[in-house]
Scaffold this active site. Sequence first.
Site, PDB file in Angstrom:
ATOM      1  NE  ARG A  15      -1.618  -1.666   3.501  1.00 44.01           N
ATOM      2  CZ  ARG A  15      -2.126  -2.094   4.894  1.00 44.01           C
ATOM      3  NH1 ARG A  15      -3.472  -1.487   5.309  1.00 44.01           N
ATOM      4  NH2 ARG A  15      -1.286  -2.762   5.780  1.00 44.01           N
ATOM      5  CE  LYS A  75       1.170  -2.724   9.651  1.00 47.73           C
ATOM      6  NZ  LYS A  75       0.010  -3.013  10.451  1.00 47.73           N
ATOM      7  CE1 TYR A  94      -4.947   2.121  10.702  1.00 48.91           C
ATOM      8  CE2 TYR A  94      -3.729   1.473   8.648  1.00 48.91           C
ATOM      9  CZ  TYR A  94      -5.345   1.846   9.450  1.00 48.91           C
ATOM     10  OH  TYR A  94      -6.401   1.754   8.860  1.00 48.91           O
ATOM     11  CG  HIS A  96      -1.498  -1.764  15.345  1.00 45.23           C
ATOM     12  ND1 HIS A  96      -2.999  -1.547  15.967  1.00 45.23           N
ATOM     13  CD2 HIS A  96      -1.698  -1.569  14.071  1.00 45.23           C
ATOM     14  CE1 HIS A  96      -3.716  -1.332  14.972  1.00 45.23           C
ATOM     15  NE2 HIS A  96      -3.005  -1.426  13.600  1.00 45.23           N
ATOM     16  CD  GLU A 118      -2.855   2.490  15.639  1.00 47.50           C
ATOM     17  OE1 GLU A 118      -1.881   2.200  16.677  1.00 47.50           O
ATOM     18  OE2 GLU A 118      -2.820   2.800  14.511  1.00 47.50           O
ATOM     19  CG  ASP A 270      -2.679  -5.207  13.679  1.00 46.20           C
ATOM     20  OD1 ASP A 270      -3.756  -5.718  14.745  1.00 46.20           O
ATOM     21  OD2 ASP A 270      -3.057  -4.585  12.779  1.00 46.20           O
TER      22      ASP A 270
END
Length: 365
Positions: A15, A75, A94, A96, A118, A270
């Site tokens: 992505r 990510k 993101y 996490h 998130e 994740d």
Amino acid sequence: MIIGCPKEIKNNENRVALTPGGTLDLVRRGHTVLIQTGAGTNSGYTDAEYVESGAEVVADIETVYARAETIVKVKEPIEYEYKLVREGQLLFTYFHFASSRPLTEAMVRSKAICLAYETVTGPKNTLPLLVPMSEVAGRMAVQEGARYLEKPAGGRGILLGGVAGVPPARVLILGAGVVGTEAAKMAAGLRANVTVMDINLDRLRYLADTLPANVTLVFSNEYNIRRELPRTDLIIGAVLIPGAKAPHLITRQMLGEMRDGTVVIDVAVDQGGCIETCHPTTHEDPTYTIDGVIHYCVANMPGAVPFTSTLALTNATFPYLLQIADKGWERATAENEGLRAGLNVVRGEIVLPEVAEAFGMPVVS
């Protein structure tokens, strides 16, 4: 503002965080956009398209990080990128954090501003930047589960929907949020026998009125989970506690209650995973087997379908990126409570309690 979009370097992450269309809007508003060469290739966007949209295409990831005030990614930074992150630089991606102490400590040391997709909130405590990828992951979980139930992949050799005279597979979904709901729709559409478990009775009541008759809604507790395990073919972990580590609903000992060839797909991996024996895998090497149970624990499932995922993600993230670019992160988060909820680490301080609690680290309010 100078906005940098590096090429994702996590294993098989295809992505890209910014499309040519988004680039054009930013440039027209007076911002500078740096795109690393090849960043959009796997999502179907050429360097030439970014240039036509007004971006400056740069040769390497080091240049993007060195020049940009804001880094927009898909990510979390991986270890190679830790040293590239600068003090005072904003990273919008993101993260996490609760599933990775090394990442958390690296970002604290960097004294950057980490704004996590998130934990950005919307009306009624929704998670608007998590929803699109949860939709993709929920649907993919059934797709991948059906594949690994096939005998050549190590599964029980069972067709998810069965055929006339032969019963369908049994699917257990832990969690009735976006991931669980989308997985239930897909599995039910393939005529599997589906059970969805959650502790939110209001959510279960809602789904009872919206999902088809081959979906059973059950309150989640250890007794009910154990009752399902011996007869279940595919288990999908879809538990989410925003910003925090997922609880283990299935332990190592409980694997012994499953049949050989059972498949588990832990979409929550994740965030630490809701199945104790799960650990992150990659699209390159997605599965492993413990006690005869096949584990699929790819931490970036939507990366396998980048044409769909990139558009779904950027449709959601871009309005927030515009606010950050036009106002600066401090004013944007001050004026938008939902965006402010995305702040996890700010200038060396953890500001999200769930992240601090995951590692017993101090939190600054």
